[in-house]
Design a protein around this motif. Structure first.
Motif: not given
Length: 286
Positions: A1-5, A55, A57, A60-61
């Motif tokens: 999973m790509t990290s999302v701030e 999840d 993140p 949020y994305d």
């Protein structure tokens, strides 16, 4: 999973909230309404070749970065994160929605809702419900009617179960009939408790989210809803016109992407398969 701030300020900007973000009743009420006016209640992922995952993140994305919406597990999960980050005391609760098409209650963990305790009082928050959801949190400390705009709500307790109910505009008053929206207990839940039901709602012919492609958002003075091949515009009662006004526009397949973009700000990455099928009543009733 790509990290999302996950940036709090960007989330607040997404829902159009300005001003001091502190754990107060006024801020909680404003956040609740801002969320409903900005983030649609929708299940379009299910009907465009995707799967909803819980999840944070990813949520949020989807909702903040891609300006999408979601159903209760998504919208209320992310709203809980927002409230918690701002210092509110939040508890996850499980509800069971009374399906307006079948008249049956959904299974346990059918609905994801939030209890906020603030200054010795308890509030029910829910930015993950369509019609007839409430625009500001409801007090859990009274069974008295709670008026919001043209609707009246109440939370009725029967043994350990609480019932959220409402009255329509033409049905308000002491002698009016109360319609049940959903029921819930005050037992503390975790986000992981809803994983199985999240999959159920994406695959079951007894779920509205599997049977109907839909998207709805609150607007000042009304509500805008897409479902199947229809766009429904609702205007709430005013002093001049005390009745709800509903306008339905029939849509062709090729018109739907433009309507979603123009009316809801939603652009899908995959083709939407419009759906508006009859919901199959569940074999087991609750």
């Amino acid at each position: 999973m790509t990290s999302v701030e996950m940036d709090l300020g960007k989330y607040l900007a997404r829902i159009g909230f300005t001003g001091p973000a502190e754990p107060s009743l006024e801020v909680m009420r404003t956040l609740h309404t801002c969320h409903l006016l900005s983030v649609p209640f929708e299940d379009l992922t299910v009907h465009s070749g995707g799967r909803v995952q819980l999840d944070l993140p990813l949520l949020y994305d989807k909702i903040v970065n891609h300006r999408r919406g979601g159903f209760c597990y998504e919208n209320n999960s992310l709203f809980r994160w927002l409230l918690t980050e701002l210092g509110f005391q939040v508890t996850i609760l499980s509800g069971q929605v009374k399906n307006r098409f079948t008249g049956c209650y959904g299974p346990p963990f059918d609905h994801f809702i939030l209890l906020v305790e603030l200054e010795g009082r308890r509030w029910l928050c829910d930015v993950g419900f369509g019609v007839p959801g409430f625009s500001v949190p409801l007090s859990l400390d009274t069974e008295d009617p709670q008026e919001q705009s043209h609707r009246v709500y109440r939370i009725r307790k029967d043994l350990e179960m609480h019932f959220v109910e409402w009255q329509e505009e033409e049905n308000r008053g002491v002698d009016g009939d109360w319609k049940e929206i959903y029921k819930f207990t005050l037992k503390r839940r975790s986000k992981e408790d809803f994983t199985e039901m999240c999959q159920y709602h994406q695959t079951s012919p007894s779920s509205i989210f599997f049977c109907k492609s839909l998207c709805t958002v609150l607007r000042p003075g009304g509500r805008l809803t897409y479902i199947g091949h229809r766009l429904i515009t609702i205007t709430f009662p005013t002093e001049e016109n005390r009745h709800v006004v509903e306008t339905i526009t029939e849509l062709k397949d090729e018109e739907i992407p433009g309507v979603l973009k123009e009316k809801f700000g939603i652009v899908l990455n995959s083709t939407l398969i419009a759906k508006d099928e009859k919901i199959t009543p569940p074999l087991i009733t609750y």
